[in-house]
Write an enzyme that holds these catalytic residues in place. Structure first.
Site, PDB file in Angstrom:
ATOM      1  N   CYS A 274      30.540 -19.629  67.122  1.00 37.77           N
ATOM      2  CA  CYS A 274      29.318 -20.598  66.762  1.00 37.77           C
ATOM      3  C   CYS A 274      27.941 -21.101  67.175  1.00 37.77           C
ATOM      4  O   CYS A 274      26.954 -21.310  67.216  1.00 37.77           O
ATOM      5  CB  CYS A 274      29.620 -21.489  65.310  1.00 37.77           C
ATOM      6  SG  CYS A 274      30.799 -20.961  64.029  1.00 37.77           S
TER       7      CYS A 274
ATOM      8  N   HIS B 107      25.472 -30.049  65.731  1.00 39.05           N
ATOM      9  CA  HIS B 107      26.053 -29.131  64.719  1.00 39.05           C
ATOM     10  C   HIS B 107      26.361 -29.515  63.619  1.00 39.05           C
ATOM     11  O   HIS B 107      25.766 -29.044  62.690  1.00 39.05           O
ATOM     12  CB  HIS B 107      27.529 -28.780  65.800  1.00 39.05           C
ATOM     13  CG  HIS B 107      27.979 -27.523  65.353  1.00 39.05           C
ATOM     14  ND1 HIS B 107      27.359 -26.198  65.386  1.00 39.05           N
ATOM     15  CD2 HIS B 107      29.199 -27.428  65.414  1.00 39.05           C
ATOM     16  CE1 HIS B 107      28.358 -24.924  65.518  1.00 39.05           C
ATOM     17  NE2 HIS B 107      28.997 -26.101  64.892  1.00 39.05           N
TER      18      HIS B 107
ATOM     19  N   GLU C 107      31.699 -34.849  66.701  1.00 43.50           N
ATOM     20  CA  GLU C 107      30.476 -34.584  67.691  1.00 43.50           C
ATOM     21  C   GLU C 107      30.120 -36.263  67.721  1.00 43.50           C
ATOM     22  O   GLU C 107      29.382 -36.230  68.709  1.00 43.50           O
ATOM     23  CB  GLU C 107      29.411 -34.006  66.679  1.00 43.50           C
ATOM     24  CG  GLU C 107      28.714 -33.774  67.508  1.00 43.50           C
ATOM     25  CD  GLU C 107      27.825 -32.584  66.412  1.00 43.50           C
ATOM     26  OE1 GLU C 107      26.782 -31.920  67.540  1.00 43.50           O
ATOM     27  OE2 GLU C 107      27.884 -31.615  65.610  1.00 43.50           O
TER      28      GLU C 107
ATOM     29  N   LYS D 243      21.825 -27.639  58.973  1.00 42.81           N
ATOM     30  CA  LYS D 243      22.670 -26.738  58.021  1.00 42.81           C
ATOM     31  C   LYS D 243      22.807 -28.215  56.744  1.00 42.81           C
ATOM     32  O   LYS D 243      23.199 -27.095  56.192  1.00 42.81           O
ATOM     33  CB  LYS D 243      24.524 -26.813  58.986  1.00 42.81           C
ATOM     34  CG  LYS D 243      24.458 -25.999  59.822  1.00 42.81           C
ATOM     35  CD  LYS D 243      25.754 -26.528  60.479  1.00 42.81           C
ATOM     36  CE  LYS D 243      26.223 -24.902  61.990  1.00 42.81           C
ATOM     37  NZ  LYS D 243      25.044 -25.884  63.405  1.00 42.81           N
TER      38      LYS D 243
ATOM     39  N   HIS E 172      26.007 -23.135  57.008  1.00 32.85           N
ATOM     40  CA  HIS E 172      26.414 -22.269  58.286  1.00 32.85           C
ATOM     41  C   HIS E 172      26.343 -20.868  58.702  1.00 32.85           C
ATOM     42  O   HIS E 172      26.586 -20.493  58.101  1.00 32.85           O
ATOM     43  CB  HIS E 172      27.763 -22.567  58.352  1.00 32.85           C
ATOM     44  CG  HIS E 172      28.329 -22.676  60.060  1.00 32.85           C
ATOM     45  ND1 HIS E 172      27.284 -22.592  61.321  1.00 32.85           N
ATOM     46  CD2 HIS E 172      29.397 -23.065  61.069  1.00 32.85           C
ATOM     47  CE1 HIS E 172      28.067 -22.421  62.202  1.00 32.85           C
ATOM     48  NE2 HIS E 172      29.398 -22.959  62.243  1.00 32.85           N
TER      49      HIS E 172
ATOM     50  N   PHE F 164      34.481 -22.078  67.593  1.00 31.25           N
ATOM     51  CA  PHE F 164      35.890 -21.697  67.534  1.00 31.25           C
ATOM     52  C   PHE F 164      36.455 -21.281  68.971  1.00 31.25           C
ATOM     53  O   PHE F 164      35.316 -20.660  69.512  1.00 31.25           O
ATOM     54  CB  PHE F 164      36.326 -20.605  66.556  1.00 31.25           C
ATOM     55  CG  PHE F 164      36.076 -21.161  65.020  1.00 31.25           C
ATOM     56  CD1 PHE F 164      36.112 -22.421  64.744  1.00 31.25           C
ATOM     57  CD2 PHE F 164      36.263 -20.641  63.978  1.00 31.25           C
ATOM     58  CE1 PHE F 164      35.849 -22.936  63.746  1.00 31.25           C
ATOM     59  CE2 PHE F 164      36.123 -20.508  62.797  1.00 31.25           C
ATOM     60  CZ  PHE F 164      36.015 -21.938  62.482  1.00 31.25           C
TER      61      PHE F 164
END
Length: 426
Positions: free
Chosen positions: A179, A318, A329, A350, A355, A414
């Site tokens: 991502c 994010h 975050e 998002k 996403h 990830f």
């Protein structure tokens, strides 16, 4: 010592669940309008008793009419959607930056392309594996490999740009870091121009994986929201968040050396001034709970940009809407910026796009640059319930008119990848 060069963004192209032009995308950001729908997902492959519906964030209206002269009917059949998205957004960005002859005075081997994809042509991969299993080896398409490999997207962008007189023959590849992929692509293009290896670049990312296999894979690892209400599905930083909504789309940015942009009278959306990239080295999918990796990425981006933490007045987070990501975050932002974190507007694109995986960082960079150039900060849509662990200013009341001087855009992937891009208003 060699003088470092400034890098600016002069062209944008986007395809997303909330708009296939930059103008439509921005209009929906300002309106707080999401692109989520509830739909069935390949019920024939679902186990008995499993939930056959998911909230998704699909690109809408992306068809042969929109692609126009970019692909003929034969080409459309032998290109995966990630390549179609990438070519469309890159050509739109080139038009936006001043046209296909904007870089005719540059060495084409110093004009590069960095188009990322976190997963590649997974729709083609599933389709051809099923063909192989059901119909045999000889029925597998001869175009399978060029359709499924992610690097075909930047390769086709170069070909289609060349056909239109824009010659980008320099470094051309597809960063893959889940991502954070397209944020890495923008950061690497920025560094290449800053240090003189390139003079201009097309950078961004593309992703499309709306298929049963992907829903099953992300769903089984509990990454996807279990909400069946589109209005309460992707709700970053909200206490009732339960996972992300799978989206698709792409974005392309035109990056060039500042003096070249100024000399040709280019419109400048903003300057990319810093790029921080780290790895948690902690877990395959979960971020380090102490937020140290994300904080270090932000700190490095700020330092490279030559600004102080207190100069930052906006962060595009994010913000995936997963139970784990959002508080970590938030902690990372506080670790990087200290008490100043509470004075910064933070939002999550998002909350409207879902996403977009490997394309997320590119689409969110477009959002940052348009907010910076137009003087607004979009809301984090859908937010209702406060979470004590998420206690920053998430712009929940609606669009906010505000001048953005220094912004960060965060992408976490990830594998423990953390990327932060620092943008400055020119």
């Amino acid at each position: 010592m060699k003088k470092m060069r400034r890098v600016v963004v002069t062209g944008l192209g986007v395809v997303s669940p909330i708009g296939n032009t930059v103008d439509d995308f921005v209009e929906n950001l300002k309106a707080g309008k999401h692109g989520f729908t509830l739909e069935e997902w390949y019920v024939e492959h679902a186990e008995e008793g499993s939930k056959p519906e998911r909230v998704s964030a699909r690109v809408k209206g992306f068809d042969a009419d929109l692609l126009g002269e970019l692909f003929d009917k034969k080409e459309l059949r032998r290109t995966d959607k990630i390549s179609q998205y990438a070519v469309y957004t890159a050509i739109e960005a080139l038009k936006d930056c001043g046209g296909f002859d904007s870089f005719k005075n540059l060495d084409p081997y110093k004009c590069g392309i960095y188009i990322a994809s976190g997963i590649g042509g997974i729709e083609t991969t599933q389709e051809q594996i099923l063909t192989y299993q059901k119909r045999g080896a000889k029925r597998v398409s001869v175009f399978t490999i060029p359709m499924m490999i992610g690097n075909m997207a930047p390769g086709l962008v170069a070909i289609k740009a060349q056909q239109r007189g824009a010659s980008f023959k320099g470094n051309n590849y597809c960063p893959v870091s889940a991502c954070s992929s397209s944020a890495h692509s923008i950061g690497e293009a920025f560094r290449a121009i800053k240090h003189g290896y390139l003079d201009a670049a097309i950078a961004g990312g593309s992703e499309s994986c709306h298929l049963g296999f992907a829903y099953a894979a992300f769903g089984n690892m509990t990454a996807l929201t279990f909400s069946s209400d589109p209005d309460r599905s992707s709700i970053p930083f909200d206490k009732e968040r339960s996972g992300f909504v799978l989206g698709d789309g792409a974005a392309s940015l035109i990056l060039e050396e500042y003096e070249h942009a100024k000399a040709r009278g280019a419109k400048i959306y903003g300057e990319i001034a810093g790029y921080g990239a780290t790895c948690d080295a902690f877990h395959e999918t979960a971020p380090n709970p102490d937020g140290s990796g994300g904080a270090e990425a932000m700190t490095r981006a700020i330092e490279e940009a030559g600004v102080k933490p207190t100069d930052v007045n906006y962060i595009n987070a994010h913000g995936t809407s997963t139970p784990i990501n959002d508080p970590v975050e938030t902690l990372a932002i506080k670790n990087a910026l200290g008490d100043h974190a509470y004075k910064i507007a933070v939002n999550s694109t998002k909350s409207m796009t879902g996403h977009l995986l490997g394309a997320a960082g590119g689409v969110e960079a477009v959002a940052v640059l348009k907010q910076m150039s137009d003087g607004f900060i979009h809301q984090t849509a859908g937010y209702q319930q406060k979470d004590d662990e998420c206690d920053l200013d998430y712009v929940v009341e609606g669009v906010r008119n505000s001048e953005i001087n220094v912004a960060l855009s965060n992408s976490l992937g990830f594998g423990g990848h953390n990327v932060s891009l620092c943008f400055k208003r020119v």
